[in-house]
Structures are given as C-alpha cells and as structure tokens.
Design an enzyme around this catalytic site. Sequence first.
Site, PDB file in Angstrom:
ATOM      1  N   SER A 214       0.947  -1.094  -0.038  1.00  0.00           N
ATOM      2  CA  SER A 214      -0.051   0.109  -0.075  1.00  0.00           C
ATOM      3  C   SER A 214       1.074   1.362  -0.096  1.00  0.00           C
ATOM      4  O   SER A 214       1.739   1.533  -0.831  1.00  0.00           O
ATOM      5  CB  SER A 214      -0.929   0.064   1.139  1.00  0.00           C
ATOM      6  OG  SER A 214      -2.058   1.014   1.159  1.00  0.00           O
ATOM      7  N   GLU A 350      -8.809  -5.314  -5.583  1.00  0.00           N
ATOM      8  CA  GLU A 350      -8.335  -4.304  -4.608  1.00  0.00           C
ATOM      9  C   GLU A 350      -9.306  -3.346  -3.878  1.00  0.00           C
ATOM     10  O   GLU A 350      -9.140  -3.437  -2.568  1.00  0.00           O
ATOM     11  CB  GLU A 350      -7.280  -3.341  -5.029  1.00  0.00           C
ATOM     12  CG  GLU A 350      -5.930  -3.936  -5.611  1.00  0.00           C
ATOM     13  CD  GLU A 350      -4.845  -4.115  -4.400  1.00  0.00           C
ATOM     14  OE1 GLU A 350      -5.166  -3.873  -3.407  1.00  0.00           O
ATOM     15  OE2 GLU A 350      -3.639  -4.663  -4.840  1.00  0.00           O
ATOM     16  N   HIS A 468      -7.734  -5.267  -1.073  1.00  0.00           N
ATOM     17  CA  HIS A 468      -6.495  -4.791  -0.611  1.00  0.00           C
ATOM     18  C   HIS A 468      -6.062  -5.382   0.490  1.00  0.00           C
ATOM     19  O   HIS A 468      -6.951  -5.687   1.552  1.00  0.00           O
ATOM     20  CB  HIS A 468      -6.890  -3.270  -0.532  1.00  0.00           C
ATOM     21  CG  HIS A 468      -5.657  -2.311  -0.326  1.00  0.00           C
ATOM     22  ND1 HIS A 468      -4.754  -2.117  -1.036  1.00  0.00           N
ATOM     23  CD2 HIS A 468      -5.437  -1.609   0.703  1.00  0.00           C
ATOM     24  CE1 HIS A 468      -3.757  -1.382  -0.733  1.00  0.00           C
ATOM     25  NE2 HIS A 468      -4.302  -0.873   0.267  1.00  0.00           N
TER      26      HIS A 468
END
Length: 562
Positions: A214, A350, A468
């Site tokens: 991230s 994601e 994600h």
Amino acid sequence: MFKTVFLLAVFTAVYVIAAPQKAFADDEYVVELHHGGKLQGELKSAGSKQKYVSFKGIPYGKPPINELRLRPTVPHPGWKGIRNATSHGGTCLNPGYLLTPSQSGQEDCLYLNVYTPDLNPEEKYPVMFWIHGGAFNAGSGNSLIYGPEWLLKEDVIVVTINYRLGLLGWFATGDKHSCGNYGAKDIVTALKWVQSNIEKFGGDKDRVTVFGESAGSALTHYMMLSKMSRGLFSRAIAQSGSALAPWSYQDFPKTTAFRIAKKLGLNATTTEEIVDEIRKIDDLSRFIAVTATLLTLDLPRGNLAFDYAPVVEPEDCDDEERFLVEPPIVTTTKGDIYDVPFMVGHNDAEALYNVRELDIYPTTADQYNNNSQWLLPYEWHILPHTAAADDIITHVKNMYFNGGKIGDKTQYATYNTDRHFSYSVSKTVELHSAAQKSPIYYYVFSFDGMLNYIKKIFVVLKYKGAMHADELGYLWKMMHAPAPIIPGGKADITKSRMLRMWTNFAKFADPTPVIDDKIITTKWSPVKGRQEYMDIGDELVFGSEPFAERMRMWKKLDQKYN
C-alpha cells in the site's frame, strides 16, 4: 493504499506498546552496534522447534520532537552499555480508522525491529526490510500485525520499522520552511542503520530487499526514484502501490498547507509562521483532528492526492539533501531510476472496500452520478466540461458502467481497483521495463482463501477475488496466532508459495529459481515487453497483459490527454 484499515483498528485496540522489561543474567543474545552500544535480545520460537533471536525497539533516529519536529531525521547517537531490546518502542502518532478519529502513538517513535534466525550463521542471511502501509497516516512495523516467524523459516533476516506519519511525517509548505518527506527520510535513515549494523545480526548488507504494501509499496517505489536511498538496498518488492498512483503524490503542498493551518485554527499568514506555530503545539490530538480516516476522506475518495503524501522539495530547501527533486512521473519517464531487480504487483479485486463504502454512504453513487467530472483523473489536469473531459468520461462509463450510471457495487469496485492501483502499477512496470536492465517480475494476487483476513473483516466474502492487503495474511503471522488453515490445503500451499517466492527473490533476485511439482510449479519469467506476469491464484499461472482491455483503455487515454 488504505491498508489493513479496520484490521489495524481491531489489533491496535488490544495491543500494549511497552511490554514488561525482562532481566537477563548473562550476555546471551547481546549484539554490539557500530557506535559501541549493545542490545540485549531474546530467543523466541518460530514453531516446529525452530528458534530465532528478536531485537525490538531499537532507536535509529533521535526523537523528532520540539525543534526537530518537521525536520529531517537525525541519526540516533547511540548509548553506553546494554539496552534492553525485548519490547517494541513507541508507535508513531496514528489516527483512528474508518469513521472516528482517535489518538494512538507518540512523537518519539523512530524505532526498528530486527529478527534473525541465527546471530552467527555460516553464511550471511539476506535481509528483508519492511515498510508498512497505512495511507501515509497510520500503522506501525510492530509484530502484532507483522509477525516475522514464517519468513524467518525461509532463512532470511526481517527488519521492520516505524516512520513518521500524517502531518508530522509529510506536512509541506512548498518552500524551505517545511520541505516535507520527513517519513521518507526516516526510512532512508533506517536503511543506513541497516547498512552499518546488520552484519552484527548475521545479515548480508549487500543483499537488502526493501518491500512494502500500500503506502509502503509506494514508498518502496519512491526509494527507487530518490538519489538519497541509492546504494542502500539491492532489490525491491512493491505490493499494491506505486509512486504513480493518484493518491501517493501531493502536488499542491502550499495550498494544502494553508488549508490545514486553517483547520488547526492557526492565525498564521505566511508559511514560516505556520511552521513555527505547528512546532509550538503540545496537544497532539489537534494533529489527529486534521487527519482524515478511510471513510472521512473527501469524495472522490482515493482519486485525489492525500493531504499528507510525498512532495517535490523546493530548490531552496535548507535540508542537507532533498528526497524528491521532481514529480515521480518525470523521474520514471526519464528512466532516472535505481536499477535493481524489482518485483511489483497488486491484488485482483483491490477496491472491494468500496462495496462497504456504498453500504455506509448510500448516497455516494448519486453524488458521482451528479458530478461525472469526478471520473476525470485529477492528475491529468483536464479542464472539466471540455471535449477532452467528455471523451474520457464516456470511455470510463462505457468500460465500467455499461455506459450508464454508477450503481452496481461490483462495477464500482472494479473501476476503483483500476483507478487506485492496477493502471498505475501497469504503467510503472512499462516504464521501468523500458529503462532498467535488472529484471522486473510482475504479479497479480488473486487467491481467495482462509487467510484473506481483510475480505473477511469487511464482510465482502460473496464477491470474487483478493481485496486490498489480503496477500499479507500469506506472508506475516498476524496476532501471534497460528494460521487457521488445513495443512496441505490450498491456503497452506498458497502461503508456502508466497513465502518461498518472496524469499527466493531476496536471496537470488529470482522468485522461482527451482521448479517443483507442488509449491513452485511454474516458472516466473521477468517482463520482456508484453507485461508478462504471474497470476497467484489457486494455481500459479504465467501469462501476459493482465486486465488487457481495461489497461489498454487507460493507456490510450493517458497518451492522448495526460
């Protein structure tokens, strides 16, 4: 980008930062650092009778407080005697997650942790240096979430770090009064610490792999673009983030600085006055109050730059070195990058968190439909209500929303997956493969199984794919808990594959140097010009051009209008 947001909230709520100090009767597990001070570690279990030595809470920078607030990292001067390294240091100042900001952490937070299989190995271990995610605002490198045990079983040393977050890590005024990128400079200082000390722990300073997820992934990419960090590592792994992502670069720092100053209630009229006033603030909760959480970001969430993110530092910056001297797209396009083996990728679904966004904020779709200009990539600087804008919006609606309005949750999540992650990663792969000689390994993680913790927490199990941060459960032992999976099952095999490929890359700059009939079943070849990639799903499937039609649309519009 948004990291393991709710997961972190749950974990942090039960985490005690400073564990009780342990006393030792002898010099077992003591390491002497380059400055002469010593660290007392402890022997711990990695399971299956395997042990490792843990050193936590190692200060690598002076506490960035008082006059050191909003200034570059000052390396820690060291200490005399033996320092107890059996508990984590303080975490950096964090906001709450999702809807309600709440303060945790502190300013004195520049600590790292070192975990080694053996202090005196016959052959030095490769080093894996982890940069945690959290939207540049949240998180830490501590072992409650990033338990290193599984990686250590593959004979690597693991280093995790804290770095300054939110306003304290990234506030910039666009001039010399606050040049910005303090969190990035923390990371560079920690990398220098590793170069000076890691051999004392049995590590090979010439085989350091920087990896992150991230925001940590974007920062990993930034480390390849900055002159400050060159020579401090030899490989890089970027998981779900790039310096080219729309959320990872703040290009209007001065405007943002004045807006934040107003929110803080400052009476300052110049950037110099703003910084002076910020340095005088004692109540840390004021900084939390001006830090957006996941779902308090302004719409369109994630399609705009974060308030606190890397910036170009001005030429008149008084800092000894500038971390970023030009926009990342300029550096990447020029090919002025640190040429090291690079593994980069993202998860296939994601943005499934956007499904939950539509549940919490049911008017979001209507707001998009009433403001179709939000579908324009803001970083392209396209004037709204022009022919170019209309063309882009039409293409986006046709690709993701059947030419109509936003309403379907899966379509909305797919659009945001590509907007926030997929295209910027694809573009990063293309630009790096044209510029560097070292191999690039591209992946898409699509496995959907028992260790997809984030998908479970967001309760989006009926939607296909990995969202994600779902890959983290296959690399890290979270909450100190055993993996809730059947030995030999698909999740167990996927976990073994991820650990083997990631550590192979750290060892050999090749994730699949040896093929077998169960774990590493498919050769993962580097990119050669057709976006070749490994799909990490139920099986390992090597292919080319992931999400080809969608990526071609973005590339065509990018080349035409950006």
